[in-house]
Design a protein around this motif. Sequence first.
Motif, short mmCIF file in Angstrom:
data_model
loop_
_atom_site.label_atom_id
_atom_site.label_comp_id
_atom_site.label_asym_id
_atom_site.label_seq_id
_atom_site.Cartn_x
_atom_site.Cartn_y
_atom_site.Cartn_z
N ARG A 32 0.84 -1.20 0.00
CA ARG A 32 0.00 0.00 0.00
C ARG A 32 0.88 1.25 0.00
O ARG A 32 2.02 1.23 0.45
CB ARG A 32 -0.93 0.00 1.20
CG ARG A 32 -1.87 -1.20 1.25
CD ARG A 32 -2.83 -1.13 2.41
NE ARG A 32 -3.77 -0.01 2.27
CZ ARG A 32 -4.69 0.30 3.18
NH1 ARG A 32 -4.77 -0.42 4.29
NH2 ARG A 32 -5.50 1.31 2.98
N GLY A 67 -2.81 5.85 -0.16
CA GLY A 67 -3.87 4.93 0.22
C GLY A 67 -4.00 4.76 1.72
O GLY A 67 -5.10 4.52 2.24
N LEU A 68 -2.90 4.91 2.46
CA LEU A 68 -2.93 4.70 3.91
C LEU A 68 -3.51 5.89 4.67
O LEU A 68 -4.05 5.72 5.77
CB LEU A 68 -1.51 4.42 4.42
CG LEU A 68 -0.93 3.07 4.03
CD1 LEU A 68 0.56 3.01 4.34
CD2 LEU A 68 -1.65 1.94 4.76
N PRO A 94 4.29 1.80 -3.45
CA PRO A 94 3.92 0.86 -2.38
C PRO A 94 5.09 0.58 -1.43
O PRO A 94 6.25 0.59 -1.84
CB PRO A 94 3.53 -0.41 -3.15
CG PRO A 94 4.29 -0.32 -4.43
CD PRO A 94 4.39 1.14 -4.77
#
Length: 589
Positions: free
Chosen positions: A235, A239-240, A268
Amino acid sequence: MGLTPEMAMVLGVLVVGLVLFVTEWLRVDVVALSMVVALVVLGIIEPKTAFSGFGSPPLVFLAGLFVMSGGLVKTGLVERLALLLRAWLRGHPERLAPACIATVAGVSAFVSNTVTVSLFVPVVSTLSKRGKVRPGSVLMPMAFASMLGGTCTVIGTSTNVVVSGQLEEMGLTPYAMFTTALVGLPALLLGMIYLLVIAPRLLRERGEGGGADDYSIRAYLAEVIVTEKSRFVGRSLKGLRLADEGVECLGVVRRPSVELAMPEPDEPFRVGDRLLVKGSSEDIFSLAQRSGLETVAGGRETDAEMDLSLVEAMVAPGSALAGHTLKEALFRQRFGAAAIAIYRHGEVLSEKVGRVRMRVGDVLLVQGSRRATTALAEDDDLLVLDDVSHHRARSGSARRALVVFAGFLIGGMVSGQLAVAALAGGVLMIIAGCLTAEEAQESVDWRLLVLIGGMISMAHAMSETGAAEWVATNLVAAVGDLGPRVVLATFFLMTVALTQAMSNQAAALVVLLVGLEAGKSLGIPPLSMAVTITMAASCAFLTPLEPVNVLVYGPGRYRFLDFARVGAPLTLLVLLVTVLMVPWVFPFG
């Protein structure tokens, strides 16, 4: 009276010493010893005279006093008082400031203010969180009150001890136990009113603007590792959404590269990535638990297996950790725990935690077993910012320590031999089992004793060469016609200025000799001048450089100028009280 070559050399050595004190290029005790060596090499004073200060009664008195203070601390007497205060304050946050200020001021009249404040900082930090009181509204006033409390007895500060000893050595009347109280107590009472009513408003106005230095939860720098089970694997930062969890990612160390770099928002994360993150201790630790991240401290054990706990610990004044990185200090091996984050007041740390050279006042977030983190409170290099209730005092020895200290007070007042009484009290503390001989040795501030011994030698040189008289003559010529009170105010302000640049004791010794010479021609009694100078030497309110101020600087989230903002009016208040009270208590002749 003309300036002779010998006077010029003495004053030159003094000026160079002042510069070294201010710049801190060398340790203060090294500077003092260097000044002694210079005086001997230049032929200004004989070696016997130069070294006589290191065996003087004031140093013996201070050494015994340090040992007795250590006994009071090791047996838990002062801590018991702090715990009783904590119990009384529970559920009444409005009592926190007045109770702590009054208690610390009273204790500091008999015990080192540095020791007293160091024991009360954790109490204030904990109770302020529970009562939703800003710690900054209490800690600085408490530190200032401890300095004012020390003006009320001859043993309240080492400065009083040194000045009294110098008076006796010159054949003048030394201080009795409560000589300075006649001026110090009014200054303390008025100062407490100021600290309770006006000081919190000044500090609150500074904090209302918000920002990183406001009285909010502190931001730590920490390192975490992405494990195989972490939700971070695969991730990206985008996205986090770490910002929603109160944590900011400052960079990533990814092998084989060892450079710290900020990843792209869509890049990522991989197993083994080391993230440098910033946030509150609660947010960082919560993120690590929920996201399968491993702190640098933790090894491979789980929290349940390790029974991990987190504590905040501050690098204490005089700590051997200062100037070293965590690795150089062998922190984990020494304490059985690891510092996973560092908070430094007023700075945003932008390097790996392991590379940061610690400073006095740095706050470490320490993770380890509960046994290890509890044991931190027993180490003199760290000040744990938590309750002191876990400290295990020596059972049954508190009463003996109190009896010994009371005996010292009574014996010293009756006999007038304070140095002998203090030395006897220190020895009895060891015999009574209040502390061991090794602990007694550790409780003595040897750096301060060396500094005072060196400055006593400087005082001899100024007296023997006439340098003190020359300076006094010129000062009297400048302000003498304005009256004795103006002269007292001049020496008060001179001492305050030097106190900010050098130690209180050194400043008092330098100004004392000049002041006594000036007083001779103006009919100002020696005690009047001496008390004025010792009162001024206790007014180290203007900067956070005083050891007591260092203790509250980080936990209170203060800025450097906050001390001048609150301390300047208090200094003027003490000046006013001193100039009004001294001529009344010690009438001019």
